[in-house]
Write an enzyme that holds these catalytic residues in place. Structure first.
Site, short mmCIF file in Angstrom:
data_model
loop_
_atom_site.label_atom_id
_atom_site.label_comp_id
_atom_site.label_asym_id
_atom_site.label_seq_id
_atom_site.Cartn_x
_atom_site.Cartn_y
_atom_site.Cartn_z
CB SER A 8 25.59 100.45 38.77
OG SER A 8 26.31 99.46 38.06
CG HIS A 9 26.49 94.98 41.32
ND1 HIS A 9 25.13 95.07 41.06
CD2 HIS A 9 26.62 94.06 42.30
CE1 HIS A 9 24.49 94.24 41.84
NE2 HIS A 9 25.36 93.62 42.61
CB SER A 10 30.27 99.10 37.76
OG SER A 10 31.18 99.99 37.17
CG ASP A 66 23.56 97.08 38.51
OD1 ASP A 66 23.18 96.66 39.62
OD2 ASP A 66 24.77 97.27 38.25
#
Length: 126
Positions: A8-10, A66
């Site tokens: 994920s980017h997070s 994601d």
């Protein structure tokens, strides 16, 4: 056993998805990779490659991503790594849970776990 890597980017989002999936399949190798090298929002191919190695129990890894650059960096990491891995075209949370439950079974293969992840594309919520 087939492992799962959530990208994920997070960092928090990836960890949360793994936390949910682990409730359903605690024996499966579930690894979260998220964020850029500075701890911000983004993705990093080197961190993804390290996550692939960590998730691999010998039967390969299904990678769930994601958004946009997560896919690009995951593809690059798969090319760089010595791990057999495939990217799932699936919603990241639902696909991870489906794949984790499937991977916990004794007859799970890399291909069947990928199929289980991708079956989540057709799930409805209402």
């Amino acid at each position: 056993m087939v492992g799962l890597l959530v990208v994920s980017h997070s960092e928090k989002a990836a960890a949360g998805i793994v936390e949910i999936a682990a409730e359903m399949a605690s024996d499966v190798s579930l690894v979260a990779v998220g964020g850029d090298p500075d701890g911000g929002i983004g993705t990093d191919a080197d961190a993804i490659a390290a996550g692939l190695a960590e998730a691999d129990d010998g039967d390969g890894v299904v990678v769930l991503v994601d958004l946009g650059s997560a896919t690009m960096n995951a593809e690059l990491a798969v090319e760089m790594a010595d791990t057999e891995a495939v990217l799932a075209d699936a919603p990241v949370l639902e696909g991870t849970v489906n794949a984790a439950v499937h991977a916990a079974g004794s007859k799970a293969t890399l291909d069947s776990t990928l199929d289980a992840a991708e079956e989540a594309r057709g799930m409805t919520k209402l």
